[in-house]
Design an enzyme around this catalytic site. Structure first.
Site, mmCIF file in Angstrom:
data_model
loop_
_atom_site.group_PDB
_atom_site.id
_atom_site.type_symbol
_atom_site.label_atom_id
_atom_site.label_comp_id
_atom_site.label_asym_id
_atom_site.label_seq_id
_atom_site.Cartn_x
_atom_site.Cartn_y
_atom_site.Cartn_z
ATOM 1 N N ASP A 1 71.424 121.991 7.372
ATOM 2 C CA ASP A 1 70.444 121.250 8.156
ATOM 3 C C ASP A 1 69.015 121.567 7.736
ATOM 4 O O ASP A 1 68.724 122.640 7.217
ATOM 5 C CB ASP A 1 70.536 121.605 9.644
ATOM 6 C CG ASP A 1 71.921 121.423 10.238
ATOM 7 O OD1 ASP A 1 72.780 120.845 9.563
ATOM 8 O OD2 ASP A 1 72.120 121.860 11.383
ATOM 9 N N LYS A 2 68.149 120.670 8.036
ATOM 10 C CA LYS A 2 66.716 120.858 7.783
ATOM 11 C C LYS A 2 66.222 122.184 8.344
ATOM 12 O O LYS A 2 65.526 122.937 7.664
ATOM 13 C CB LYS A 2 65.931 119.702 8.422
ATOM 14 C CG LYS A 2 64.422 119.896 8.419
ATOM 15 C CD LYS A 2 63.740 118.818 9.236
ATOM 16 C CE LYS A 2 62.246 119.098 9.374
ATOM 17 N NZ LYS A 2 61.576 118.103 10.237
#
Length: 372
Positions: free
Chosen positions: A179-180
């Site tokens: 994920d970011k």
């Protein structure tokens, strides 16, 4: 003929990560399962009733703007052209009413990938692969509001003088995602053979992936196994949800966890992925009542344990300011090297923001012991 999208530039942003972390992209690209792999549908065609037999590379080059026959053949070689649910090679002959999908292991790149001089923490690199330690906040793939400043842009710059690395070639690049706002290790394939070999290891669950997380409360038992299918939350399309293993809803998912440091109202846990599903660790820990600290998407950005005093509230706010993202780090990554057969194992230390937050909770716990 029916087509769902036009143009072809085979090509995440934050929502839909495959496996926690597994940064994947926007809601605009439908996720489909192909022989056990979660892929993004880029294009969808249904052949006409009167369709004459025609090689699929010729069929598609007539229907996809800005795409060459060579690029379509590359996509077929990478297993990205699906007919009636199964991958086909470029010499497959299209028949009437064939259901044809072009899928990728990432969402579509809407714009050309521009090389950008973004610092990369390279843990290891050779002729076949690269292992990078991604910082929190760095989007993996361009798209949907993040068209620059991504890991892919950084890789395009890193490989700018390598004539054999095409950032848009589906046979190369990131083998998995995080994920970011999750930090940690990722492996990038520099050759088609490397991506195929590494991809099989992820599919067969032979890779070793361990995460460190900080969660609300102290899970009991201290060592456990979470099993529950993961699918899109029908009440909130930006979330995933857990369903019973025998429900027939979603994808099978298993997370193993171990409490490595109880800290009163929170705990530091080690999580090992047996599968890699969208938001897996985040949603599995929520499912057992222990969401990740400061995980806004799953309610971890609220005070879920402890008293309601203003002093404690300020303490928690300070912790969130120190670590302004979900407290999750992909600490270890192990796999067999695709060329040498050597078992390789990499580790990235827990980053400063999580370390600083953990130290604050440690100090609080030592000074004011509590039960969660």
């Amino acid at each position: 003929m029916d087509t769902t999208k036009d143009g072809f530039t085979p090509e995440d942003d934050e929502l839909i990560e495959l496996g926690d972390g597994v940064n994947a992209g926007s809601d605009a690209d439908r996720i489909v399962e192909v022989e056990g792999r979660e892929m993004y549908e880029h294009f969808h065609f249904v052949a006409d009733k009167g369709q004459q037999l025609l090689r699929i590379d010729k069929y598609l080059v007539q229907r996809l703007e800005k795409s060459s026959r060579n690029r379509i053949q590359q996509a077929a070689e990478a297993g990205c052209i699906i007919v009636n649910g199964r991958p086909v090679k470029s010499n497959y002959r299209v028949k009437p009413l064939d259901n044809i999908q072009i899928v990728m292991d990432r969402p579509r790149y809407e714009l050309e990938i521009i090389p950008e001089d973004i610092p990369l923490e390279i843990v290891y690199e050779d002729d076949d692969l690269l292992v990078v330690n991604k910082p929190a906040g760095l989007v993996v793939h361009p798209g949907h509001g993040n068209y620059s400043g991504t890991l892919v842009n950084a890789l395009a710059y890193h490989f700018r003088d390598n004539p054999n690395y095409d950032v848009s070639d589906p046979r190369l690049g990131l083998v998995h995602r995080i994920d970011k706002d999750t930090s940690g290790l990722l492996v990038v394939a520099k050759t088609p053979d490397a991506k195929t070999a590494l991809g099989k290891q992820f599919f067969n669950k032979t890779t070793k992936r361990e995460y460190v997380a900080v969660v609300w409360g102290i899970p009991e038992p201290a060592v456990g196994r979470i099993e529950g299918n993961i699918a899109r939350n029908p009440k909130d399309r930006l979330q995933m949800a857990v369903f019973a293993p025998d429900s027939g809803i979603g994808k099978h998912a298993v997370t193993h966890y171990e409490v490595i440091e109880p800290l009163g109202h929170v705990a530091v846990v080690r999580c090992r992925l047996e599968t890699g599903r969208t938001h897996q660790i985040r949603v599995h820990m929520l499912h057992i009542g222990h969401p990740l600290l400061n995980d806004a998407r799953y309610g971890g950005d609220k005070i879920l344990r402890g008293n309601r005093s203003s002093t404690y509230a300020r303490f928690v706010e300070n912790c969130f300011a120190v670590c302004p993202r979900q407290a999750l780090h992909a600490r270890t990554l192990g796999f067999v090297h695709p060329s040498t057969g050597e078992e390789m194992f990499f580790s990235a230390p827990v980053p400063d923001d999580m370390t600083a937050m953990i130290e604050r909770w440690r100090n609080l716990n030592q000074n004011t012991p509590t039960n969660s």
